[in-house]
Design a protein around this motif. Sequence first.
Motif, PDB file in Angstrom:
ATOM      1  N   ASP A 225       2.172 -74.705  52.694  1.00 52.08           N
ATOM      2  CA  ASP A 225       1.945 -72.869  52.461  1.00 52.08           C
ATOM      3  C   ASP A 225       0.907 -71.574  52.614  1.00 52.08           C
ATOM      4  OD1 ASP A 225       4.856 -74.201  52.510  1.00 52.08           O
ATOM      5  OD2 ASP A 225       4.969 -73.689  50.511  1.00 52.08           O
ATOM      6  N   GLY A 226       0.239 -71.664  53.596  1.00 55.68           N
ATOM      7  CA  GLY A 226      -0.805 -70.891  53.780  1.00 55.68           C
ATOM      8  C   GLY A 226      -1.664 -71.161  54.173  1.00 55.68           C
ATOM      9  N   TRP A 227      -2.998 -71.315  53.797  1.00 52.87           N
ATOM     10  CA  TRP A 227      -3.997 -72.046  53.588  1.00 52.87           C
ATOM     11  C   TRP A 227      -5.550 -71.725  52.610  1.00 52.87           C
ATOM     12  CZ3 TRP A 227      -4.423 -76.430  56.239  1.00 52.87           C
ATOM     13  CH2 TRP A 227      -5.222 -76.723  56.373  1.00 52.87           C
ATOM     14  N   GLY A 228      -6.564 -72.658  52.173  1.00 53.84           N
ATOM     15  CA  GLY A 228      -7.210 -71.256  51.356  1.00 53.84           C
ATOM     16  C   GLY A 228      -7.077 -71.575  49.875  1.00 53.84           C
ATOM     17  N   GLN A 229      -7.281 -70.895  49.326  1.00 52.07           N
ATOM     18  CA  GLN A 229      -7.198 -70.947  47.648  1.00 52.07           C
ATOM     19  C   GLN A 229      -6.084 -70.560  47.318  1.00 52.07           C
ATOM     20  OE1 GLN A 229      -9.883 -68.102  45.773  1.00 52.07           O
ATOM     21  NE2 GLN A 229      -9.615 -69.452  44.002  1.00 52.07           N
ATOM     22  N   GLY A 230      -5.358 -70.081  48.117  1.00 52.34           N
ATOM     23  CA  GLY A 230      -3.974 -69.644  47.936  1.00 52.34           C
ATOM     24  C   GLY A 230      -2.867 -70.010  47.955  1.00 52.34           C
ATOM     25  N   VAL A 231      -3.180 -71.645  48.263  1.00 53.01           N
ATOM     26  CA  VAL A 231      -2.409 -72.175  48.865  1.00 53.01           C
ATOM     27  C   VAL A 231      -1.979 -73.069  47.469  1.00 53.01           C
ATOM     28  CG1 VAL A 231      -3.271 -74.139  50.474  1.00 53.01           C
ATOM     29  CG2 VAL A 231      -0.723 -74.264  49.851  1.00 53.01           C
ATOM     30  N   GLU A 232      -3.704 -73.649  46.919  1.00 53.19           N
ATOM     31  CA  GLU A 232      -4.203 -74.335  45.843  1.00 53.19           C
ATOM     32  C   GLU A 232      -3.556 -73.371  44.816  1.00 53.19           C
ATOM     33  OE1 GLU A 232      -7.432 -75.880  46.706  1.00 53.19           O
ATOM     34  OE2 GLU A 232      -7.173 -76.871  47.775  1.00 53.19           O
ATOM     35  N   TYR A 233      -3.794 -72.229  44.577  1.00 49.56           N
ATOM     36  CA  TYR A 233      -2.916 -71.782  43.375  1.00 49.56           C
ATOM     37  C   TYR A 233      -1.260 -71.970  43.466  1.00 49.56           C
ATOM     38  CZ  TYR A 233      -1.147 -67.965  40.507  1.00 49.56           C
ATOM     39  OH  TYR A 233      -0.762 -67.625  39.438  1.00 49.56           O
ATOM     40  N   SER A 234      -0.980 -71.552  44.963  1.00 44.88           N
ATOM     41  CA  SER A 234       1.090 -71.945  44.529  1.00 44.88           C
ATOM     42  C   SER A 234       1.011 -72.870  44.449  1.00 44.88           C
ATOM     43  CB  SER A 234       1.072 -70.728  45.990  1.00 44.88           C
ATOM     44  OG  SER A 234       0.865 -71.271  46.889  1.00 44.88           O
ATOM     45  N   TYR A 265       2.939 -65.964  48.811  1.00 43.48           N
ATOM     46  CA  TYR A 265       1.795 -66.490  48.332  1.00 43.48           C
ATOM     47  C   TYR A 265       1.437 -66.540  49.941  1.00 43.48           C
ATOM     48  CZ  TYR A 265       3.642 -67.146  43.826  1.00 43.48           C
ATOM     49  OH  TYR A 265       4.075 -67.315  42.752  1.00 43.48           O
ATOM     50  N   SER A 266       2.256 -67.090  50.438  1.00 41.02           N
ATOM     51  CA  SER A 266       0.977 -67.591  51.828  1.00 41.02           C
ATOM     52  C   SER A 266       1.538 -66.856  52.659  1.00 41.02           C
ATOM     53  CB  SER A 266       2.617 -68.951  52.416  1.00 41.02           C
ATOM     54  OG  SER A 266       3.656 -68.162  52.595  1.00 41.02           O
ATOM     55  N   VAL A 267       2.257 -65.049  52.910  1.00 38.36           N
ATOM     56  CA  VAL A 267       2.160 -63.970  53.999  1.00 38.36           C
ATOM     57  C   VAL A 267       0.487 -63.707  54.442  1.00 38.36           C
ATOM     58  CG1 VAL A 267       4.166 -64.057  53.384  1.00 38.36           C
ATOM     59  CG2 VAL A 267       2.549 -62.465  52.600  1.00 38.36           C
ATOM     60  N   TRP A 268      -0.264 -64.151  53.378  1.00 39.54           N
ATOM     61  CA  TRP A 268      -1.437 -63.345  53.704  1.00 39.54           C
ATOM     62  C   TRP A 268      -2.313 -64.372  54.542  1.00 39.54           C
ATOM     63  CZ3 TRP A 268      -0.897 -58.729  52.150  1.00 39.54           C
ATOM     64  CH2 TRP A 268      -0.576 -58.331  51.396  1.00 39.54           C
ATOM     65  N   THR A 269      -2.163 -65.326  54.399  1.00 37.34           N
ATOM     66  CA  THR A 269      -3.048 -66.616  55.903  1.00 37.34           C
ATOM     67  C   THR A 269      -2.423 -67.090  56.453  1.00 37.34           C
ATOM     68  OG1 THR A 269      -2.476 -68.670  54.039  1.00 37.34           O
ATOM     69  CG2 THR A 269      -4.194 -66.935  53.295  1.00 37.34           C
ATOM     70  N   GLY A 349      -4.472 -73.177  33.887  1.00 38.30           N
ATOM     71  CA  GLY A 349      -6.116 -73.070  33.808  1.00 38.30           C
ATOM     72  C   GLY A 349      -6.653 -71.725  35.007  1.00 38.30           C
ATOM     73  N   THR A 350      -5.013 -71.530  35.019  1.00 39.94           N
ATOM     74  CA  THR A 350      -5.319 -70.283  37.022  1.00 39.94           C
ATOM     75  C   THR A 350      -5.669 -68.534  36.553  1.00 39.94           C
ATOM     76  OG1 THR A 350      -3.274 -70.642  36.956  1.00 39.94           O
ATOM     77  CG2 THR A 350      -4.533 -72.105  38.066  1.00 39.94           C
ATOM     78  N   ASN A 351      -5.770 -67.950  37.353  1.00 41.44           N
ATOM     79  CA  ASN A 351      -5.472 -65.894  36.972  1.00 41.44           C
ATOM     80  C   ASN A 351      -5.042 -65.645  38.437  1.00 41.44           C
ATOM     81  OD1 ASN A 351      -6.211 -64.008  37.271  1.00 41.44           O
ATOM     82  ND2 ASN A 351      -6.697 -63.781  35.201  1.00 41.44           N
ATOM     83  N   LEU A 352      -3.350 -65.166  38.274  1.00 43.83           N
ATOM     84  CA  LEU A 352      -3.185 -64.465  39.699  1.00 43.83           C
ATOM     85  C   LEU A 352      -3.798 -64.095  40.389  1.00 43.83           C
ATOM     86  CD1 LEU A 352      -0.964 -63.981  41.374  1.00 43.83           C
ATOM     87  CD2 LEU A 352       0.159 -62.453  39.764  1.00 43.83           C
ATOM     88  N   PHE A 353      -4.933 -62.779  39.360  1.00 44.48           N
ATOM     89  CA  PHE A 353      -5.121 -61.376  40.178  1.00 44.48           C
ATOM     90  C   PHE A 353      -6.377 -62.199  40.353  1.00 44.48           C
ATOM     91  CE2 PHE A 353      -2.733 -59.161  36.433  1.00 44.48           C
ATOM     92  CZ  PHE A 353      -1.913 -58.863  38.189  1.00 44.48           C
ATOM     93  N   ASP A 354      -7.109 -63.130  39.712  1.00 43.19           N
ATOM     94  CA  ASP A 354      -9.090 -63.508  40.730  1.00 43.19           C
ATOM     95  C   ASP A 354      -8.294 -64.249  42.298  1.00 43.19           C
ATOM     96  OD1 ASP A 354      -9.336 -63.609  37.963  1.00 43.19           O
ATOM     97  OD2 ASP A 354     -10.146 -65.110  37.672  1.00 43.19           O
ATOM     98  N   VAL A 355      -7.251 -64.964  42.449  1.00 38.57           N
ATOM     99  CA  VAL A 355      -6.706 -65.978  43.273  1.00 38.57           C
ATOM    100  C   VAL A 355      -6.689 -64.439  44.063  1.00 38.57           C
ATOM    101  CG1 VAL A 355      -5.766 -67.163  44.757  1.00 38.57           C
ATOM    102  CG2 VAL A 355      -6.082 -67.665  42.187  1.00 38.57           C
ATOM    103  N   PHE A 356      -5.246 -63.385  44.168  1.00 40.42           N
ATOM    104  CA  PHE A 356      -4.574 -62.460  44.578  1.00 40.42           C
ATOM    105  C   PHE A 356      -4.336 -61.255  44.371  1.00 40.42           C
ATOM    106  CE2 PHE A 356      -2.280 -66.248  45.591  1.00 40.42           C
ATOM    107  CZ  PHE A 356      -1.819 -66.589  46.908  1.00 40.42           C
ATOM    108  N   PRO A 357      -5.954 -60.755  44.388  1.00 37.14           N
ATOM    109  CA  PRO A 357      -6.111 -59.145  43.798  1.00 37.14           C
ATOM    110  C   PRO A 357      -5.353 -57.912  44.106  1.00 37.14           C
ATOM    111  CG  PRO A 357      -8.498 -60.463  44.565  1.00 37.14           C
ATOM    112  CD  PRO A 357      -7.012 -61.095  44.687  1.00 37.14           C
ATOM    113  N   VAL A 358      -4.686 -57.993  45.850  1.00 38.93           N
ATOM    114  CA  VAL A 358      -3.476 -57.454  46.063  1.00 38.93           C
ATOM    115  C   VAL A 358      -1.794 -57.337  45.101  1.00 38.93           C
ATOM    116  CG1 VAL A 358      -2.408 -58.878  47.592  1.00 38.93           C
ATOM    117  CG2 VAL A 358      -2.645 -57.212  48.182  1.00 38.93           C
ATOM    118  N   PHE A 359      -1.876 -58.255  43.741  1.00 43.05           N
ATOM    119  CA  PHE A 359      -1.130 -58.083  43.648  1.00 43.05           C
ATOM    120  C   PHE A 359      -0.700 -57.620  42.278  1.00 43.05           C
ATOM    121  CE2 PHE A 359       0.303 -62.057  45.268  1.00 43.05           C
ATOM    122  CZ  PHE A 359       1.140 -61.323  46.018  1.00 43.05           C
ATOM    123  N   GLU A 360      -2.170 -57.478  41.415  1.00 42.57           N
ATOM    124  CA  GLU A 360      -2.438 -56.188  40.444  1.00 42.57           C
ATOM    125  C   GLU A 360      -1.638 -54.832  40.853  1.00 42.57           C
ATOM    126  OE1 GLU A 360      -6.478 -55.145  39.651  1.00 42.57           O
ATOM    127  OE2 GLU A 360      -7.582 -57.478  39.942  1.00 42.57           O
TER     128      GLU A 360
END
Length: 365
Positions: A225-234, A265-269, A349-360
Amino acid sequence: MQEPHQISTFCSRPWNELHIEEDGSVTPCCVMPSNRFPMGSNLKEYLTGQPLKDLKDALLAGKQHKNCEWCWDNEKNKMSSHRRNVPKTKEGFTHVHLRLTNVCNFKCRMCNPNFSSTWEVENRKHNYFKHHYETEKDIFNDNEYLFDLLKHQIRTGSLRYINISGGEPLITDAHWKLLNFLIDNELTNISLSYSTNLSNIHYKNVNLLDLWKNFENVTLEASCDGWGQGVEYSRTGFSRKVFLKNLAEVLPHVRVDINCVVNVYSVWTLPDIERFKQKLGIKVHYSPCYLPEFLNPQRLLPEDKKTLRQLYAGNPSLEKLYSDFIHTDLPVLGKEFVEYNKLLDVYRGTNLFDVFPVFEKYANV
């Protein structure tokens, strides 16, 4: 007189398909979950019960049965439907879908603890969701009739396709049991397809490729579901390194398609997924995300939808995807979305805004 498949409301799945869940309950398809639409707690109850008869009667009478609301709603909104409007066979099942078990080594945020034993273990430890599920359910427990049905349907030439999902089916005893039953009984003239996270292709010190070579055809739908850091977060548990290693090992031997859930989460990549698809020459199937509702990209803010539309411009596949899965405006559930992720972040041990600042900015929407 009209043939059944000429009736506008007809669907052949109740005649030709079985969807069997890990607790043994049965419905005709995967978008008719048994917890909402109980039709039988086991095969015998389902096949001989009144709910299946009522469903068939409604479809043949041109009525929209309440159990099929997912497809009717999607068709009304000009979205993809699971309804299979083809002539039904006279007897027998052509497709059987087996959700083998809820054993899974991932904790995907668009899933829930009922379908992931690993997530349920985490939830029981911290008790952040008050409802608890069995940690390991197995479709074959107290369900010997299922083996008899598979054997009969394959030997009579009716059953041609078995779809296998979980949990994560490739890491389970239930999957091992199923493959060895089919091989030992010479029931291999069928096509197998899987929904898998492709995190492991070895079980009991055996490479699954050595078992799959016995079958007529094997297809893996690998979730990414997507690529990069975002998919490992979700998708907690996902490793791009492991995914690519296993993909390279199986690609020369079995067909592999990518299944990508289109969520917030996935739409950005997704352009990265498209480039990956073209590089390897494989197919990507995009699936909508409706639950939890706040993960549906139709609930993104207009300004973010505009950004995505620009990001997808010039790619016909993504432009169509935008039209089908993102364009429609639904109420934004930003606060609920942020609170959900912050809750899980505490224990992962994750942080939504670190991975997706767009969601702040969604915290107060």
